[in-house]
Write a protein that holds these residues in place. Structure first.
Motif, short mmCIF file in Angstrom:
data_model
loop_
_atom_site.label_atom_id
_atom_site.label_comp_id
_atom_site.label_asym_id
_atom_site.label_seq_id
_atom_site.Cartn_x
_atom_site.Cartn_y
_atom_site.Cartn_z
N UNK A 162 0.85 -1.19 0.00
CA UNK A 162 0.00 0.00 0.00
C UNK A 162 0.89 1.24 0.00
N UNK A 163 0.82 2.04 -1.07
CA UNK A 163 1.58 3.28 -1.15
C UNK A 163 0.75 4.39 -0.53
N UNK A 164 1.24 4.93 0.57
CA UNK A 164 0.54 6.01 1.26
C UNK A 164 0.92 7.35 0.65
N UNK A 165 -0.05 8.24 0.53
CA UNK A 165 0.24 9.56 -0.02
C UNK A 165 1.23 10.30 0.86
N UNK A 166 2.07 11.09 0.22
CA UNK A 166 3.12 11.80 0.94
C UNK A 166 2.55 12.74 1.99
N UNK A 219 -5.34 1.71 -8.54
CA UNK A 219 -4.83 3.07 -8.42
C UNK A 219 -5.84 3.98 -7.75
N UNK A 220 -5.37 5.15 -7.36
CA UNK A 220 -6.20 6.10 -6.61
C UNK A 220 -7.49 6.43 -7.35
N UNK A 277 -4.30 7.21 0.08
CA UNK A 277 -3.60 6.13 -0.63
C UNK A 277 -3.40 6.44 -2.10
N UNK A 278 -2.15 6.16 -2.56
CA UNK A 278 -1.83 6.30 -3.98
C UNK A 278 -2.27 5.06 -4.76
N UNK A 279 -1.96 3.89 -4.23
CA UNK A 279 -2.32 2.65 -4.91
C UNK A 279 -2.17 1.45 -3.97
N UNK A 280 -2.81 0.35 -4.38
CA UNK A 280 -2.74 -0.92 -3.65
C UNK A 280 -2.34 -1.99 -4.65
N UNK A 285 1.87 -4.17 3.74
CA UNK A 285 3.10 -3.38 3.82
C UNK A 285 2.73 -1.95 3.40
N UNK A 286 2.71 -1.05 4.35
CA UNK A 286 2.33 0.33 4.09
C UNK A 286 3.60 1.19 4.07
#
Length: 428
Positions: A9-13, A43-44, A57-60, A81-82
Protein backbone atom coordinates in the motif's frame (compact mmCIF):
# COMPACT_ATOMS: atom_id res chain seq x y z
CA UNK A 1 -5.67 -19.77 6.30
CA UNK A 2 -4.02 -21.80 3.54
CA UNK A 3 -1.53 -19.18 2.34
CA UNK A 4 -0.50 -15.57 2.60
CA UNK A 5 -0.86 -12.77 0.05
CA UNK A 6 1.34 -9.69 0.31
CA UNK A 7 -0.47 -6.40 -0.19
CA UNK A 8 1.68 -3.31 -0.78
CA UNK A 9 0.00 0.00 0.00
CA UNK A 10 1.58 3.28 -1.15
CA UNK A 11 0.54 6.01 1.26
CA UNK A 12 0.24 9.56 -0.02
CA UNK A 13 3.12 11.80 0.94
CA UNK A 14 0.83 14.36 2.57
CA UNK A 15 -1.12 11.77 4.56
CA UNK A 16 -0.54 11.96 8.33
CA UNK A 17 -2.38 8.73 9.21
CA UNK A 18 -0.33 6.04 10.97
CA UNK A 19 0.34 2.70 9.31
CA UNK A 20 -2.05 0.73 11.50
CA UNK A 21 -4.92 3.05 10.57
CA UNK A 22 -4.07 2.67 6.88
CA UNK A 23 -4.02 -1.14 7.23
CA UNK A 24 -7.46 -1.09 8.89
CA UNK A 25 -8.90 1.13 6.16
CA UNK A 26 -7.52 -1.05 3.35
CA UNK A 27 -8.56 -4.27 5.09
CA UNK A 28 -12.15 -3.02 5.41
CA UNK A 29 -12.12 -2.08 1.74
CA UNK A 30 -10.79 -5.46 0.60
CA UNK A 31 -13.36 -7.30 2.75
CA UNK A 32 -15.86 -6.39 0.02
CA UNK A 33 -13.87 -8.40 -2.55
CA UNK A 34 -14.59 -12.04 -3.35
CA UNK A 35 -11.14 -12.59 -4.90
CA UNK A 36 -8.07 -10.65 -6.01
CA UNK A 37 -5.47 -11.24 -8.73
CA UNK A 38 -1.74 -11.11 -7.87
CA UNK A 39 0.09 -8.57 -10.01
CA UNK A 40 -2.92 -6.24 -10.18
CA UNK A 41 -2.65 -2.65 -8.91
CA UNK A 42 -5.64 -0.59 -7.82
CA UNK A 43 -4.83 3.07 -8.42
CA UNK A 44 -6.20 6.10 -6.61
CA UNK A 45 -8.60 7.02 -9.44
CA UNK A 46 -10.08 3.51 -9.30
CA UNK A 47 -11.10 3.70 -5.65
CA UNK A 48 -14.55 4.95 -6.68
CA UNK A 49 -16.44 6.71 -3.89
CA UNK A 50 -14.25 5.67 -0.98
CA UNK A 51 -13.13 9.17 -0.01
CA UNK A 52 -11.09 7.99 2.99
CA UNK A 53 -8.96 5.76 0.80
CA UNK A 54 -8.63 8.40 -1.91
CA UNK A 55 -7.36 10.93 0.64
CA UNK A 56 -4.62 8.68 2.00
CA UNK A 57 -3.60 6.13 -0.63
CA UNK A 58 -1.83 6.30 -3.98
CA UNK A 59 -2.32 2.65 -4.91
CA UNK A 60 -2.74 -0.92 -3.65
CA UNK A 61 -0.80 -3.80 -5.24
CA UNK A 62 -1.30 -7.55 -4.79
CA UNK A 63 2.14 -8.91 -5.38
CA UNK A 64 2.83 -12.45 -4.19
CA UNK A 65 4.71 -14.53 -6.77
CA UNK A 66 3.52 -17.82 -5.29
CA UNK A 67 0.04 -17.27 -6.71
CA UNK A 68 -0.42 -17.38 -10.49
CA UNK A 69 -4.22 -17.06 -10.56
CA UNK A 70 -7.04 -15.39 -8.67
CA UNK A 71 -7.00 -15.84 -4.90
CA UNK A 72 -10.14 -15.99 -2.79
CA UNK A 73 -10.01 -13.40 -0.01
CA UNK A 74 -11.39 -15.87 2.53
CA UNK A 75 -8.71 -18.46 1.72
CA UNK A 76 -5.59 -16.40 2.34
CA UNK A 77 -3.97 -14.25 4.99
CA UNK A 78 -3.41 -10.69 3.80
CA UNK A 79 0.01 -9.37 4.83
CA UNK A 80 0.08 -5.58 4.56
CA UNK A 81 3.10 -3.38 3.82
CA UNK A 82 2.33 0.33 4.09
CA UNK A 83 4.98 2.83 2.96
CA UNK A 84 5.66 6.25 1.50
CA UNK A 85 8.14 6.96 -1.28
CA UNK A 86 11.40 8.70 -0.45
CA UNK A 87 11.41 12.25 -1.82
CA UNK A 88 15.13 12.91 -2.19
CA UNK A 89 15.98 10.81 -5.23
CA UNK A 90 19.46 9.57 -6.08
CA UNK A 91 22.62 11.11 -4.61
CA UNK A 92 26.11 10.61 -6.03
CA UNK A 93 29.00 9.94 -3.68
CA UNK A 94 32.27 11.27 -5.09
CA UNK A 95 35.93 10.80 -4.16
CA UNK A 96 39.08 12.58 -5.27
CA UNK A 97 41.78 10.71 -7.17
CA UNK A 98 44.90 12.08 -5.44
CA UNK A 99 47.14 11.35 -8.44
CA UNK A 100 45.07 13.33 -10.95
CA UNK A 101 42.93 15.55 -8.72
CA UNK A 102 39.91 14.26 -10.62
CA UNK A 103 36.56 13.87 -8.87
CA UNK A 104 35.33 10.29 -9.31
CA UNK A 105 31.68 9.28 -9.01
CA UNK A 106 32.15 6.46 -6.52
CA UNK A 107 28.56 5.33 -6.06
CA UNK A 108 24.95 6.31 -6.63
CA UNK A 109 22.91 6.10 -3.44
CA UNK A 110 19.12 5.75 -3.31
CA UNK A 111 17.02 6.03 -0.17
CA UNK A 112 14.40 3.29 -0.51
CA UNK A 113 11.62 2.81 -1.36
CA UNK A 114 11.85 5.32 -4.20
CA UNK A 115 9.21 6.22 -6.75
CA UNK A 116 11.79 5.69 -9.50
CA UNK A 117 11.72 1.92 -8.91
CA UNK A 118 7.98 1.60 -8.29
CA UNK A 119 6.47 -1.20 -10.40
CA UNK A 120 9.90 -2.42 -11.56
CA UNK A 121 9.62 -5.75 -9.73
CA UNK A 122 6.22 -6.50 -11.26
CA UNK A 123 7.42 -5.56 -14.77
CA UNK A 124 10.24 -8.14 -14.75
CA UNK A 125 9.18 -11.49 -16.23
CA UNK A 126 11.17 -14.73 -15.89
CA UNK A 127 10.36 -18.38 -16.54
CA UNK A 128 12.52 -19.50 -13.65
CA UNK A 129 11.69 -18.85 -10.01
CA UNK A 130 14.38 -16.17 -9.80
CA UNK A 131 12.18 -13.76 -7.86
CA UNK A 132 10.82 -16.28 -5.38
CA UNK A 133 14.18 -17.99 -4.81
CA UNK A 134 16.08 -14.74 -4.28
CA UNK A 135 13.51 -13.44 -1.81
CA UNK A 136 13.66 -16.70 0.13
CA UNK A 137 17.46 -16.57 0.11
CA UNK A 138 17.49 -13.09 1.64
CA UNK A 139 14.79 -13.92 4.19
CA UNK A 140 16.76 -17.02 5.25
CA UNK A 141 20.00 -15.04 5.53
CA UNK A 142 18.36 -12.58 7.91
CA UNK A 143 16.68 -15.40 9.82
CA UNK A 144 20.08 -17.02 10.41
CA UNK A 145 21.46 -13.69 11.63
CA UNK A 146 18.49 -13.18 13.98
CA UNK A 147 18.91 -16.67 15.43
CA UNK A 148 22.69 -16.18 15.81
CA UNK A 149 23.57 -19.21 13.69
CA UNK A 150 27.32 -19.67 13.96
CA UNK A 151 28.87 -18.61 10.59
CA UNK A 152 31.94 -20.73 11.36
CA UNK A 153 29.75 -23.81 11.30
CA UNK A 154 27.31 -22.85 8.54
CA UNK A 155 28.63 -20.46 5.91
CA UNK A 156 26.62 -17.79 4.16
CA UNK A 157 27.82 -14.44 2.80
CA UNK A 158 24.64 -12.61 1.71
CA UNK A 159 26.11 -12.29 -1.81
CA UNK A 160 24.02 -12.70 -4.98
CA UNK A 161 25.55 -13.11 -8.46
CA UNK A 162 23.45 -12.70 -11.60
CA UNK A 163 25.18 -13.44 -14.89
CA UNK A 164 24.17 -13.54 -18.54
CA UNK A 165 24.17 -11.49 -21.75
CA UNK A 166 23.52 -7.72 -21.73
CA UNK A 167 19.94 -6.45 -21.81
CA UNK A 168 18.39 -9.31 -19.83
CA UNK A 169 17.42 -7.20 -16.83
CA UNK A 170 20.12 -8.14 -14.30
CA UNK A 171 20.71 -4.61 -12.99
CA UNK A 172 16.98 -3.84 -13.03
CA UNK A 173 16.35 -7.01 -11.03
CA UNK A 174 18.90 -5.99 -8.38
CA UNK A 175 17.32 -2.55 -8.05
CA UNK A 176 13.85 -4.05 -7.89
CA UNK A 177 14.98 -6.57 -5.27
CA UNK A 178 16.45 -3.84 -3.08
CA UNK A 179 13.18 -1.91 -3.35
CA UNK A 180 11.14 -5.03 -2.54
CA UNK A 181 13.28 -5.77 0.53
CA UNK A 182 12.96 -2.18 1.75
CA UNK A 183 9.17 -2.65 1.67
CA UNK A 184 8.95 -6.23 2.98
CA UNK A 185 11.51 -5.78 5.79
CA UNK A 186 10.38 -2.36 6.93
CA UNK A 187 9.43 -3.60 10.41
CA UNK A 188 12.97 -4.91 10.89
CA UNK A 189 14.77 -2.11 9.02
CA UNK A 190 12.87 1.22 9.14
CA UNK A 191 15.39 2.69 6.70
CA UNK A 192 17.00 1.28 3.54
CA UNK A 193 19.67 2.35 1.06
CA UNK A 194 20.84 1.05 -2.31
CA UNK A 195 24.50 1.83 -3.01
CA UNK A 196 25.27 1.23 -6.68
CA UNK A 197 28.96 0.92 -7.55
CA UNK A 198 29.94 0.91 -11.23
CA UNK A 199 32.94 -1.38 -11.21
CA UNK A 200 33.64 -0.96 -14.92
CA UNK A 201 33.83 2.81 -14.69
CA UNK A 202 35.87 3.01 -11.51
CA UNK A 203 38.44 0.26 -11.27
CA UNK A 204 40.59 1.43 -14.17
CA UNK A 205 41.13 4.71 -12.31
CA UNK A 206 41.73 3.12 -8.96
CA UNK A 207 44.71 0.99 -9.86
CA UNK A 208 47.23 3.83 -9.83
CA UNK A 209 46.34 4.46 -6.21
CA UNK A 210 46.32 0.76 -5.30
CA UNK A 211 43.73 0.04 -2.63
CA UNK A 212 43.48 3.54 -1.14
CA UNK A 213 40.33 4.63 -2.94
CA UNK A 214 38.84 1.16 -2.48
CA UNK A 215 39.30 1.52 1.27
CA UNK A 216 37.79 5.01 1.22
CA UNK A 217 34.71 3.80 -0.60
CA UNK A 218 34.15 0.90 1.77
CA UNK A 219 34.79 3.14 4.78
CA UNK A 220 31.82 5.14 3.53
CA UNK A 221 29.76 1.96 3.12
CA UNK A 222 30.68 0.81 6.63
CA UNK A 223 29.57 4.17 8.03
CA UNK A 224 26.16 3.49 6.51
CA UNK A 225 25.87 -0.12 7.72
CA UNK A 226 26.84 0.85 11.28
CA UNK A 227 23.21 1.88 11.62
CA UNK A 228 21.67 -1.49 12.45
CA UNK A 229 18.18 -0.14 11.74
CA UNK A 230 19.16 0.45 8.12
CA UNK A 231 19.18 -2.16 5.35
CA UNK A 232 22.14 -1.58 3.00
CA UNK A 233 22.07 -3.22 -0.44
CA UNK A 234 25.42 -2.84 -2.24
CA UNK A 235 25.17 -3.34 -6.01
CA UNK A 236 28.38 -4.00 -7.98
CA UNK A 237 27.63 -3.87 -11.71
CA UNK A 238 29.92 -5.64 -14.20
CA UNK A 239 31.86 -7.41 -11.47
CA UNK A 240 33.85 -9.29 -14.15
CA UNK A 241 36.04 -6.18 -14.50
CA UNK A 242 37.69 -7.34 -11.26
CA UNK A 243 38.84 -10.51 -13.00
CA UNK A 244 40.07 -8.65 -16.05
CA UNK A 245 42.24 -6.46 -13.87
CA UNK A 246 43.76 -9.33 -11.89
CA UNK A 247 44.43 -11.49 -14.96
CA UNK A 248 45.94 -8.54 -16.82
CA UNK A 249 48.17 -7.75 -13.84
CA UNK A 250 49.37 -11.35 -13.54
CA UNK A 251 50.12 -11.31 -17.29
CA UNK A 252 52.20 -8.16 -16.90
CA UNK A 253 49.72 -5.99 -18.78
CA UNK A 254 48.72 -3.95 -15.72
CA UNK A 255 50.79 -2.67 -12.78
CA UNK A 256 51.00 -4.84 -9.66
CA UNK A 257 48.93 -2.20 -7.84
CA UNK A 258 45.98 -3.65 -9.75
CA UNK A 259 46.23 -6.91 -7.83
CA UNK A 260 46.32 -5.03 -4.53
CA UNK A 261 43.23 -3.05 -5.53
CA UNK A 262 41.28 -6.16 -6.53
CA UNK A 263 42.34 -8.05 -3.42
CA UNK A 264 41.32 -5.04 -1.33
CA UNK A 265 37.85 -5.13 -2.86
CA UNK A 266 37.43 -8.84 -2.15
CA UNK A 267 38.64 -8.33 1.40
CA UNK A 268 36.21 -5.46 1.94
CA UNK A 269 33.34 -7.56 0.63
CA UNK A 270 34.31 -10.25 3.12
CA UNK A 271 34.18 -7.72 5.95
CA UNK A 272 30.71 -6.60 4.96
CA UNK A 273 29.28 -10.01 5.82
CA UNK A 274 29.97 -9.24 9.49
CA UNK A 275 27.19 -6.70 9.30
CA UNK A 276 23.81 -8.48 9.48
CA UNK A 277 22.08 -5.60 7.70
CA UNK A 278 24.24 -5.69 4.53
CA UNK A 279 23.45 -7.48 1.27
CA UNK A 280 25.75 -7.59 -1.78
CA UNK A 281 24.17 -7.82 -5.26
CA UNK A 282 26.42 -8.30 -8.29
CA UNK A 283 26.00 -8.66 -12.05
CA UNK A 284 28.22 -9.90 -14.86
CA UNK A 285 27.82 -9.81 -18.65
CA UNK A 286 30.80 -12.10 -19.32
CA UNK A 287 30.25 -15.38 -17.52
CA UNK A 288 33.64 -16.90 -18.36
CA UNK A 289 35.50 -13.89 -17.00
CA UNK A 290 34.13 -13.92 -13.46
CA UNK A 291 36.84 -14.25 -10.85
CA UNK A 292 36.90 -17.72 -9.26
CA UNK A 293 37.62 -16.14 -5.88
CA UNK A 294 34.47 -14.08 -6.19
CA UNK A 295 32.31 -16.96 -7.43
CA UNK A 296 33.25 -18.84 -4.28
CA UNK A 297 31.88 -15.96 -2.20
CA UNK A 298 28.48 -15.88 -3.92
CA UNK A 299 25.75 -17.84 -2.11
CA UNK A 300 23.35 -17.85 -5.03
CA UNK A 301 24.44 -17.72 -8.68
CA UNK A 302 21.82 -17.50 -11.40
CA UNK A 303 21.97 -17.06 -15.14
CA UNK A 304 19.54 -14.52 -16.58
CA UNK A 305 19.10 -15.23 -20.28
CA UNK A 306 16.93 -13.79 -23.08
CA UNK A 307 13.17 -14.19 -22.54
CA UNK A 308 11.59 -17.50 -23.56
CA UNK A 309 8.37 -17.63 -25.58
CA UNK A 310 6.27 -17.49 -22.42
CA UNK A 311 8.21 -14.60 -20.90
CA UNK A 312 8.26 -12.74 -24.24
CA UNK A 313 4.47 -13.02 -24.48
CA UNK A 314 3.94 -11.64 -20.98
CA UNK A 315 6.39 -8.79 -21.61
CA UNK A 316 4.65 -7.78 -24.84
CA UNK A 317 1.21 -8.25 -23.27
CA UNK A 318 2.23 -5.86 -20.50
CA UNK A 319 3.52 -3.37 -23.07
CA UNK A 320 0.26 -3.49 -25.02
CA UNK A 321 -1.69 -3.05 -21.80
CA UNK A 322 0.30 0.07 -20.99
CA UNK A 323 -0.26 1.48 -24.49
CA UNK A 324 -4.01 0.96 -24.14
CA UNK A 325 -4.08 2.37 -20.61
CA UNK A 326 -2.41 5.57 -21.88
CA UNK A 327 -4.78 5.92 -24.84
CA UNK A 328 -2.06 5.45 -27.47
CA UNK A 329 -3.90 2.34 -28.68
CA UNK A 330 -7.71 2.36 -28.68
CA UNK A 331 -10.22 1.06 -27.95
CA UNK A 332 -9.11 -0.97 -24.95
CA UNK A 333 -9.34 -4.72 -25.58
CA UNK A 334 -8.50 -7.77 -23.50
CA UNK A 335 -5.35 -9.76 -24.03
CA UNK A 336 -5.55 -13.16 -22.35
CA UNK A 337 -2.86 -14.53 -20.05
CA UNK A 338 -0.96 -17.38 -21.65
CA UNK A 339 -2.38 -19.94 -19.20
CA UNK A 340 -5.89 -19.08 -20.48
CA UNK A 341 -4.80 -19.56 -24.09
CA UNK A 342 -3.22 -22.88 -23.14
CA UNK A 343 -6.36 -24.01 -21.32
CA UNK A 344 -8.37 -23.36 -24.49
CA UNK A 345 -5.67 -25.10 -26.56
CA UNK A 346 -5.10 -21.86 -28.43
CA UNK A 347 -8.59 -21.95 -29.95
CA UNK A 348 -9.06 -19.27 -32.61
CA UNK A 349 -12.10 -17.21 -31.64
CA UNK A 350 -13.02 -13.60 -32.16
CA UNK A 351 -12.15 -12.84 -28.54
CA UNK A 352 -8.78 -14.60 -28.61
CA UNK A 353 -7.60 -13.46 -32.03
CA UNK A 354 -5.51 -10.51 -30.84
CA UNK A 355 -3.91 -12.63 -28.11
CA UNK A 356 -3.01 -15.36 -30.61
CA UNK A 357 -1.52 -12.77 -32.96
CA UNK A 358 0.61 -11.42 -30.11
CA UNK A 359 1.69 -14.97 -29.24
CA UNK A 360 3.03 -15.32 -32.81
CA UNK A 361 5.07 -12.13 -32.41
CA UNK A 362 6.38 -13.28 -29.00
CA UNK A 363 7.50 -16.63 -30.41
CA UNK A 364 9.32 -14.91 -33.25
CA UNK A 365 11.10 -12.57 -30.82
CA UNK A 366 12.09 -15.44 -28.53
CA UNK A 367 13.37 -17.52 -31.46
CA UNK A 368 15.63 -14.60 -32.40
CA UNK A 369 17.04 -14.54 -28.83
CA UNK A 370 15.98 -10.90 -28.47
CA UNK A 371 16.86 -9.38 -25.12
CA UNK A 372 14.19 -8.11 -22.76
CA UNK A 373 15.55 -4.58 -23.15
CA UNK A 374 15.21 -4.72 -26.95
CA UNK A 375 11.76 -6.30 -26.64
CA UNK A 376 10.50 -3.44 -24.48
CA UNK A 377 11.73 -0.99 -27.12
CA UNK A 378 9.51 -2.54 -29.83
CA UNK A 379 6.29 -0.70 -28.83
CA UNK A 380 8.06 2.65 -29.20
CA UNK A 381 9.45 1.70 -32.61
CA UNK A 382 6.09 0.28 -33.68
CA UNK A 383 4.37 3.54 -32.78
CA UNK A 384 7.06 5.77 -34.28
CA UNK A 385 7.68 3.94 -37.55
CA UNK A 386 4.78 1.64 -38.33
CA UNK A 387 1.52 3.33 -37.24
CA UNK A 388 -0.34 6.52 -37.98
CA UNK A 389 -3.18 8.12 -36.06
CA UNK A 390 -4.71 6.08 -33.25
CA UNK A 391 -4.22 2.38 -34.03
CA UNK A 392 -6.51 -0.38 -32.84
CA UNK A 393 -4.98 -3.27 -30.92
CA UNK A 394 -4.81 -5.61 -33.97
CA UNK A 395 -3.17 -2.83 -36.00
CA UNK A 396 -0.68 -2.19 -33.24
CA UNK A 397 0.24 -5.87 -32.94
CA UNK A 398 0.90 -5.92 -36.70
CA UNK A 399 3.11 -2.86 -36.18
CA UNK A 400 4.95 -4.70 -33.39
CA UNK A 401 5.76 -7.53 -35.76
CA UNK A 402 6.94 -5.07 -38.42
CA UNK A 403 9.17 -3.33 -35.84
CA UNK A 404 10.54 -6.70 -34.72
CA UNK A 405 11.46 -7.77 -38.24
CA UNK A 406 13.07 -4.42 -39.00
CA UNK A 407 15.11 -4.68 -35.79
CA UNK A 408 16.30 -8.15 -36.75
CA UNK A 409 17.21 -7.00 -40.27
CA UNK A 410 19.06 -3.96 -38.90
CA UNK A 411 20.99 -6.18 -36.48
CA UNK A 412 21.96 -8.52 -39.33
CA UNK A 413 23.12 -5.60 -41.48
CA UNK A 414 25.22 -4.32 -38.59
CA UNK A 415 26.76 -7.74 -38.11
CA UNK A 416 27.50 -8.08 -41.84
CA UNK A 417 29.21 -4.67 -41.87
CA UNK A 418 31.40 -5.60 -38.92
CA UNK A 419 32.71 -8.82 -40.49
CA UNK A 420 35.16 -7.14 -42.95
CA UNK A 421 36.61 -5.10 -40.07
CA UNK A 422 37.14 -8.22 -37.98
CA UNK A 423 38.77 -10.01 -40.92
CA UNK A 424 41.15 -7.08 -41.50
CA UNK A 425 42.18 -7.10 -37.85
CA UNK A 426 42.91 -10.84 -38.03
CA UNK A 427 45.05 -10.32 -41.14
CA UNK A 428 47.04 -7.59 -39.40
Amino acid sequence: MSSSLHVEVVQKRESQANKDSIKDIVHSYLANFVSVTPGVTIKNNELEDNLVLKDHIECITFCDEEHDSEVAITECELVYHVFKFDIFGVETDTMTDIASGEEIAAADIWALPTEEFHGLWESLVYDSKLKEDTLRFVETAFEFADRHVDPNVISWNRVVLLHGPPGTGKTSFCRALAQKLAIRLNNKFPRARLLEINAHGLFSKWFSESGKLVAKLFDRIREIVEDRNLLACVLVDEVESLTHARRAALSGLEPSDSIRAVNAILTQLDRLKRHPNALVLTTSNVTGAIDVAFIDRADIKRRVGPPSERAAYEILRGCCGEMMARGVVAPREQLFALRILEASRFADTEGSRASLRLWTVAREAAAAQMSGRAMRRLPFLARALHTRGEPTLPQFIDALQAALRQQLNDAKDLEDDSLPLQCNKLKQ
